[in-house]
Scaffold this motif. Structure first.
Motif, mmCIF file in Angstrom:
data_model
loop_
_atom_site.group_PDB
_atom_site.id
_atom_site.type_symbol
_atom_site.label_atom_id
_atom_site.label_comp_id
_atom_site.label_asym_id
_atom_site.label_seq_id
_atom_site.Cartn_x
_atom_site.Cartn_y
_atom_site.Cartn_z
ATOM 1 N N HIS A 5 0.745 -1.160 -0.013
ATOM 2 C CA HIS A 5 0.142 0.194 0.004
ATOM 3 C C HIS A 5 0.865 1.373 0.118
ATOM 4 O O HIS A 5 0.588 2.162 -0.682
ATOM 5 N N SER A 6 2.071 1.441 0.588
ATOM 6 C CA SER A 6 2.889 2.481 0.636
ATOM 7 C C SER A 6 3.550 2.614 -0.462
ATOM 8 O O SER A 6 3.726 3.769 -1.139
ATOM 9 N N ARG A 42 -3.065 -0.060 -8.579
ATOM 10 C CA ARG A 42 -3.739 -0.516 -7.457
ATOM 11 C C ARG A 42 -3.140 -1.781 -7.096
ATOM 12 O O ARG A 42 -2.404 -2.530 -7.806
ATOM 13 N N THR A 43 -3.624 -2.278 -5.704
ATOM 14 C CA THR A 43 -3.062 -3.394 -5.041
ATOM 15 C C THR A 43 -4.311 -4.613 -5.550
ATOM 16 O O THR A 43 -5.408 -4.234 -5.904
ATOM 17 N N ILE A 93 0.999 -5.651 -7.437
ATOM 18 C CA ILE A 93 0.463 -4.153 -7.611
ATOM 19 C C ILE A 93 0.243 -4.401 -9.120
ATOM 20 O O ILE A 93 1.126 -4.775 -10.110
ATOM 21 N N SER A 124 -8.350 8.743 -6.368
ATOM 22 C CA SER A 124 -7.902 7.780 -5.443
ATOM 23 C C SER A 124 -9.040 6.848 -4.800
ATOM 24 O O SER A 124 -8.633 6.389 -3.709
ATOM 25 N N GLY A 153 -6.926 2.994 -5.598
ATOM 26 C CA GLY A 153 -5.643 3.122 -5.947
ATOM 27 C C GLY A 153 -5.283 4.459 -6.528
ATOM 28 O O GLY A 153 -5.966 5.315 -5.987
ATOM 29 N N ASN A 213 1.020 4.321 -3.043
ATOM 30 C CA ASN A 213 0.793 5.682 -2.415
ATOM 31 C C ASN A 213 1.877 6.530 -3.002
ATOM 32 O O ASN A 213 1.558 7.488 -3.366
#
Length: 449
Positions: free
Chosen positions: A380-381, A413-414, A421, A397, A400, A384
């Protein structure tokens, strides 16, 4: 690294690492507790790990007092349809869909035949994490009963929903590859009900996939070859639980899974105008088709649960994703591969056109799909951080990171199903679509090493 994906509609992982009988039983106990001893349907795809997980699931549900209607090997959309038909409290589908053989999953379905919504999923997860499962005495244990006759129930309803007479009169020759998954042999029943000549490929429910069970052009070469030899009218590729479909044209062209939804929408919206649900990773083809029909488009997060909840919230007439998934609420609130194939055949019959001609009527874009593995603790980081690439651009946002302009877009996106990813880019120019994707791929690659 041991991989486990827990979401609102179930749990997914690699068999023998994270998907083991103990974990499966705990999740099934949590779902049985949530159902409060109601009847529950259980079915699975053909993966070799299926029987093990199936028995663990049955034992757990029975221990919570649930009576189990055992569907054995059964496609997920048929299980979803039968939940409502049998007025059951819910269902468990044991399948990893498009993932390869080493993966498996439990997907939880509610009494309406849809994947659990966010609130229902969170309630099941709370029960799981607390470990407060219902435990009944011997005289209150549930019972398991094998179910048969459900294929006729489902396919008769599907036949009635479609213009089956037009399909039958067209005498189509159809190649279908169920990838030895849950659709194997059941496609024979499908063909009998709609009256087309079936040419099956990889039609043995033995649990060994001859290629990745993801309906995409790279997996469609065998179908394309057969089509040319037998001079078939169309070919279909299915994933292991028959929730996704991609097409092969009569000339052997392997079509992107992105064509499935807009092809059906271009026909269905003429008869049933209304709101269209899709996601941020799907081709702009569907937006162009909907705009031409003066129908609004609403985008949801990626995943069947989010799409169907948007359908219910917006009273939409069709939903789907660029993965080859389509739902028609007037039939059922589920991504249904049999319905999808039936509608494609109906379109061909009613419009008296070949697949290649129908595809030519759609707007053409070039889409690039990339993926890169990333440790779950950083995924997630890393996503981002992609915002830094587009500091001077407007960023969406919702699901993602998405940035778009007049000619195209890129979405990062994850994955909801794997520790990776996903990077999807689209443009009118193939080179520019590739450029958009590679810019992000290079940026992300430096951060996951």
């Amino acid at each position: 690294m041991k991989l486990l994906k827990i979401g609102i509609s179930g749990v997914r992982g690699i068999v023998g690492e994270t998907i083991v009988p103990e974990l499966v039983m705990d999740f099934a106990c949590a779902f049985g507790t949530y159902l409060d001893s109601n009847n529950v349907l259980v079915g699975r795809d053909t993966r070799v790990s299926g029987p093990m997980l199936h028995e663990a699931t049955l034992a757990a549900l029975i221990s919570t007092g649930c009576d189990v209607l055992d569907f054995g090997i059964c496609p997920t959309p048929i299980i979803q349809y039968m939940v409502k038909d049998l007025k059951a409290g819910g269902a468990v589908s044991i399948t990893a869909g498009h993932n390869d053989l080493k993966w498996n999953a439990l997907t939880f379905i509610n009494q309406d035949g849809t994947y659990l919504n966010m609130f229902q999923g969170e309630e099941v997860l709370d029960i799981y994490h607390l470990g407060k499962f219902t435990k009944v005495s011997v005289d209150e244990l549930g019972r398991a009963e094998a179910v048969d006759g459900y294929l006729d129930v489902y396919f008769k309803k599907l036949k009635k929903f479609l213009d089956s007479e037009s399909i039958k009169k067209s005498n189509f020759k159809v190649v279908i590859d169920p990838c030895n998954g849950a659709g194997a042999k059941i496609i024979d029943v499908f063909g009998q009900h709609l009256g087309f000549e079936l040419i099956p490929v990889n039609n043995e429910p033995n649990g060994y996939f001859p290629h990745d069970p993801e309906p995409r052009p790279r997996n469609a070469q065998e179908v394309a070859s057969v089509i040319k030899v037998v001079k078939a009218d169309v070919g279909f590729l299915l994933n292991s639980d028959v929730s996704r479909v991609s097409l092969v044209a009569e000339n052997g062209e392997t079509l992107s899974e992105e064509f499935t939804l807009p092809l059906i929408a271009s026909y269905y919206l003429d008869k049933n105008p209304g709101t269209v649900i899709t996601n941020h990773s799907s081709s702009r083809m569907i937006e162009d088709v909907a705009q031409k029909k003066n129908c609004p488009v609403i985008k949801a997060k990626v995943g069947q649960s989010y799409s169907i909840q948007s359908v219910l919230n917006e009273d939409a007439v069709i939903a789907g994703e660029g993965s080859g998934s389509v739902a028609i609420p007037d039939f059922q609130h589920a991504f249904d591969g049999f319905l999808t194939m039936g509608l494609i055949l109906e379109i061909m019959a009613k419009r008296n056109k070949r697949i290649s001609d129908l595809v030519e009527e759609l707007p053409r874009y070039h889409i690039v799909k990339e993926k890169i593995h990333c440790p779950p603790t950083r995924i997630h980081s890393v996503v981002n951080e992609v915002k830094k690439l587009f500091a001077d651009r407007k960023i969406d946002s919702m699901d993602g990171i998405k940035v778009e302009d007049q000619d195209g877009w890129v979405h990062v996106r994850t994955s909801a199903t794997e520790p990776m990813i996903r990077i999807i880019a689209e443009d009118r120019s193939e080179d520019k679509a590739r450029e958009r994707a590679e810019e992000v791929l290079n940026f992300v690659s430096l951060r996951v090493k």
